[in-house]
Design a protein around this motif. Structure first.
Motif, PDB file in Angstrom:
ATOM      1  N   TYR A  73      -0.607  11.543  -2.005  1.00 47.31           N
ATOM      2  CA  TYR A  73       0.183  12.638  -2.536  1.00 47.31           C
ATOM      3  C   TYR A  73       0.984  12.136  -3.732  1.00 47.31           C
ATOM      4  O   TYR A  73       1.581  11.054  -3.678  1.00 47.31           O
ATOM      5  CB  TYR A  73       1.137  13.180  -1.467  1.00 47.31           C
ATOM      6  CG  TYR A  73       0.392  13.782  -0.301  1.00 47.31           C
ATOM      7  CD1 TYR A  73       0.054  15.120  -0.289  1.00 47.31           C
ATOM      8  CD2 TYR A  73      -0.002  12.988   0.774  1.00 47.31           C
ATOM      9  CE1 TYR A  73      -0.651  15.675   0.779  1.00 47.31           C
ATOM     10  CE2 TYR A  73      -0.700  13.530   1.841  1.00 47.31           C
ATOM     11  CZ  TYR A  73      -1.021  14.867   1.835  1.00 47.31           C
ATOM     12  OH  TYR A  73      -1.723  15.408   2.885  1.00 47.31           O
ATOM     13  N   SER A  95      -2.436   9.096   7.595  1.00 47.71           N
ATOM     14  CA  SER A  95      -3.138   9.982   6.667  1.00 47.71           C
ATOM     15  C   SER A  95      -4.012   9.174   5.721  1.00 47.71           C
ATOM     16  O   SER A  95      -3.656   8.071   5.318  1.00 47.71           O
ATOM     17  CB  SER A  95      -2.126  10.791   5.850  1.00 47.71           C
ATOM     18  OG  SER A  95      -2.786  11.563   4.874  1.00 47.71           O
ATOM     19  N   ASP A  96      -5.159   9.741   5.366  1.00 51.57           N
ATOM     20  CA  ASP A  96      -6.031   9.108   4.381  1.00 51.57           C
ATOM     21  C   ASP A  96      -5.801   9.665   2.987  1.00 51.57           C
ATOM     22  O   ASP A  96      -6.333   9.151   2.017  1.00 51.57           O
ATOM     23  CB  ASP A  96      -7.500   9.311   4.765  1.00 51.57           C
ATOM     24  CG  ASP A  96      -7.872   8.542   6.022  1.00 51.57           C
ATOM     25  OD1 ASP A  96      -7.228   7.506   6.292  1.00 51.57           O
ATOM     26  OD2 ASP A  96      -8.797   8.969   6.725  1.00 51.57           O
ATOM     27  N   ARG A  97      -5.026  10.743   2.876  1.00 51.41           N
ATOM     28  CA  ARG A  97      -4.795  11.386   1.589  1.00 51.41           C
ATOM     29  C   ARG A  97      -3.628  10.742   0.855  1.00 51.41           C
ATOM     30  O   ARG A  97      -2.698  10.224   1.465  1.00 51.41           O
ATOM     31  CB  ARG A  97      -4.488  12.868   1.790  1.00 51.41           C
ATOM     32  CG  ARG A  97      -5.693  13.623   2.313  1.00 51.41           C
ATOM     33  CD  ARG A  97      -5.466  15.090   2.289  1.00 51.41           C
ATOM     34  NE  ARG A  97      -5.179  15.517   0.915  1.00 51.41           N
ATOM     35  CZ  ARG A  97      -4.853  16.731   0.573  1.00 51.41           C
ATOM     36  NH1 ARG A  97      -4.767  17.670   1.473  1.00 51.41           N
ATOM     37  NH2 ARG A  97      -4.606  17.052  -0.678  1.00 51.41           N
ATOM     38  N   VAL A 126       4.796  20.298   5.341  1.00 49.43           N
ATOM     39  CA  VAL A 126       4.182  19.512   6.415  1.00 49.43           C
ATOM     40  C   VAL A 126       5.250  18.752   7.196  1.00 49.43           C
ATOM     41  O   VAL A 126       5.202  18.685   8.419  1.00 49.43           O
ATOM     42  CB  VAL A 126       3.131  18.529   5.839  1.00 49.43           C
ATOM     43  CG1 VAL A 126       2.576  17.638   6.932  1.00 49.43           C
ATOM     44  CG2 VAL A 126       2.017  19.288   5.143  1.00 49.43           C
ATOM     45  N   GLN A 127       6.190  18.187   6.482  1.00 51.06           N
ATOM     46  CA  GLN A 127       7.247  17.388   7.100  1.00 51.06           C
ATOM     47  C   GLN A 127       8.582  18.078   6.839  1.00 51.06           C
ATOM     48  O   GLN A 127       9.200  17.879   5.787  1.00 51.06           O
ATOM     49  CB  GLN A 127       7.256  15.977   6.518  1.00 51.06           C
ATOM     50  CG  GLN A 127       5.980  15.217   6.798  1.00 51.06           C
ATOM     51  CD  GLN A 127       5.976  13.882   6.104  1.00 51.06           C
ATOM     52  OE1 GLN A 127       6.446  13.753   4.987  1.00 51.06           O
ATOM     53  NE2 GLN A 127       5.440  12.885   6.778  1.00 51.06           N
ATOM     54  N   ARG A 172       1.006   7.274   0.300  1.00 45.87           N
ATOM     55  CA  ARG A 172       0.239   7.497   1.530  1.00 45.87           C
ATOM     56  C   ARG A 172       1.220   7.511   2.700  1.00 45.87           C
ATOM     57  O   ARG A 172       2.097   6.664   2.796  1.00 45.87           O
ATOM     58  CB  ARG A 172      -0.789   6.396   1.748  1.00 45.87           C
ATOM     59  CG  ARG A 172      -1.639   6.611   3.011  1.00 45.87           C
ATOM     60  CD  ARG A 172      -2.639   5.483   3.237  1.00 45.87           C
ATOM     61  NE  ARG A 172      -3.331   5.038   2.063  1.00 45.87           N
ATOM     62  CZ  ARG A 172      -4.470   5.561   1.582  1.00 45.87           C
ATOM     63  NH1 ARG A 172      -5.027   6.569   2.208  1.00 45.87           N
ATOM     64  NH2 ARG A 172      -5.045   5.067   0.510  1.00 45.87           N
TER      65      ARG A 172
END
Length: 75
Positions: A18, A14-16, A46-47, A10
């Motif tokens: 990966y 973010s709540d997702r 994303v990053q 996490r």
């Protein structure tokens, strides 16, 4: 011996979760990741410069390609 572990990470804000792979070397004195470990991840869409997150779940049901964790961040 190199062992590949899968974990769910996490990121801050973010709540997702990966999924990532982590290779650790038992001969080098490494240890498996544990829930709560901070890790560095490689750059992604994303990053762009990579980032860090926290291991929230050991294992993953995701069966596609996974990026590999760069390293565990020391406490």
């Amino acid at each position: 011996m190199i062992i590949q572990q899968t974990v769910q990470v996490r990121f801050l804000g973010s709540d997702r979760l990966y999924s990532y792979a982590y290779d650790w070397d038992t001969n080098a004195g490494d240890r498996a990741l544990e829930v709560g470990d901070r890790v560095e991840v490689p750059p992604n869409f994303v990053q762009e410069e990579g980032g860090s997150g926290v291991v929230e779940v050991l294992g993953s049901l995701y069966d596609g390609p996974m990026a590999k964790i760069v390293r565990r961040i020391p406490e």
